[in-house]
Design a protein around this motif. Structure first.
Motif, PDB file in Angstrom:
ATOM      1  N   LEU A  57      10.089  -5.959   8.052  1.00 36.49           N
ATOM      2  CA  LEU A  57       9.016  -5.369   7.900  1.00 36.49           C
ATOM      3  C   LEU A  57       8.759  -5.543   6.438  1.00 36.49           C
ATOM      4  O   LEU A  57       7.495  -6.031   5.880  1.00 36.49           O
ATOM      5  CB  LEU A  57       8.929  -4.046   8.334  1.00 36.49           C
ATOM      6  CG  LEU A  57       8.929  -3.811  10.004  1.00 36.49           C
ATOM      7  CD1 LEU A  57       8.759  -2.397  10.007  1.00 36.49           C
ATOM      8  CD2 LEU A  57       7.609  -4.602  10.625  1.00 36.49           C
ATOM      9  N   GLY A  58       9.690  -5.241   5.456  1.00 37.60           N
ATOM     10  CA  GLY A  58       9.478  -5.553   4.294  1.00 37.60           C
ATOM     11  C   GLY A  58       9.256  -7.121   3.552  1.00 37.60           C
ATOM     12  O   GLY A  58       8.500  -7.185   2.875  1.00 37.60           O
ATOM     13  N   ARG A  61       5.645  -7.797   4.833  1.00 40.63           N
ATOM     14  CA  ARG A  61       4.534  -7.534   3.776  1.00 40.63           C
ATOM     15  C   ARG A  61       4.643  -7.978   2.437  1.00 40.63           C
ATOM     16  O   ARG A  61       3.730  -8.523   2.098  1.00 40.63           O
ATOM     17  CB  ARG A  61       4.969  -5.910   3.757  1.00 40.63           C
ATOM     18  CG  ARG A  61       4.092  -5.213   2.760  1.00 40.63           C
ATOM     19  CD  ARG A  61       4.163  -3.681   2.750  1.00 40.63           C
ATOM     20  NE  ARG A  61       3.224  -2.970   1.880  1.00 40.63           N
ATOM     21  CZ  ARG A  61       3.224  -2.040   1.515  1.00 40.63           C
ATOM     22  NH1 ARG A  61       4.440  -1.106   1.951  1.00 40.63           N
ATOM     23  NH2 ARG A  61       2.268  -1.380   0.957  1.00 40.63           N
ATOM     24  N   ARG A  64       3.082 -11.759   3.057  1.00 39.75           N
ATOM     25  CA  ARG A  64       1.662 -11.482   3.037  1.00 39.75           C
ATOM     26  C   ARG A  64       1.196 -11.080   1.658  1.00 39.75           C
ATOM     27  O   ARG A  64       0.045 -11.451   1.399  1.00 39.75           O
ATOM     28  CB  ARG A  64       1.153 -10.410   3.937  1.00 39.75           C
ATOM     29  CG  ARG A  64       1.385 -10.827   5.422  1.00 39.75           C
ATOM     30  CD  ARG A  64       0.409  -9.850   6.395  1.00 39.75           C
ATOM     31  NE  ARG A  64       1.065  -8.505   6.020  1.00 39.75           N
ATOM     32  CZ  ARG A  64       2.289  -7.764   6.634  1.00 39.75           C
ATOM     33  NH1 ARG A  64       2.806  -8.436   7.750  1.00 39.75           N
ATOM     34  NH2 ARG A  64       2.334  -6.608   6.523  1.00 39.75           N
ATOM     35  N   GLY A  65       1.754 -10.464   0.700  1.00 41.30           N
ATOM     36  CA  GLY A  65       1.245 -10.080  -0.509  1.00 41.30           C
ATOM     37  C   GLY A  65       1.515 -11.364  -1.538  1.00 41.30           C
ATOM     38  O   GLY A  65       1.271 -11.209  -2.605  1.00 41.30           O
TER      39      GLY A  65
END
Length: 108
Positions: A57-58, A61, A64-65
């Motif tokens: 998940l990290g 994210r 995506r950033g």
């Protein structure tokens, strides 16, 4: 040191020409690694699965950033996510066997 250089300076005084000393090595990562290993030892595949999912998940994210390269040895964030996914799948499979072993009559 040339003659006359540094003369007249009291001891234990900051010298701009020398600069700041390097900070001492802090082995915090070793403490973190030990704590993670202890949790994995005590909680088994549940801890491994939890850490892998948190990592997936990290990294998803972060990707995506805009993070394309990680400080992880694998480098490319896609490879890191694939690695963590493989670990999560292995932990999920191990969890099934771990639970089956705890059931009465399983012979374990």
């Amino acid at each position: 040191m040339t003659p006359g250089e540094g003369e007249g300076l009291p001891l234990n005084q900051y010298d701009q020409s020398v600069g700041d000393p390097a900070p001492p090595f802090d082995p915090l990562r070793l403490c973190v690694f030990t704590t993670v290993a202890l949790l994995a030892w005590v909680f088994g595949p549940v801890a491994v699965l939890a850490f892998a999912v948190i990592g997936i998940l990290g990294y998803a994210r972060a990707r995506r950033g805009g993070l394309l390269r990680s400080k992880c040895k694998l480098g490319d964030t896609r490879l890191v996510i694939a690695y963590l996914s493989l670990v999560a799948l292995a932990a999920a499979a191990a969890l099934v066997f771990w639970v089956l072993r705890l059931l009465p009559g399983s012979g374990g």
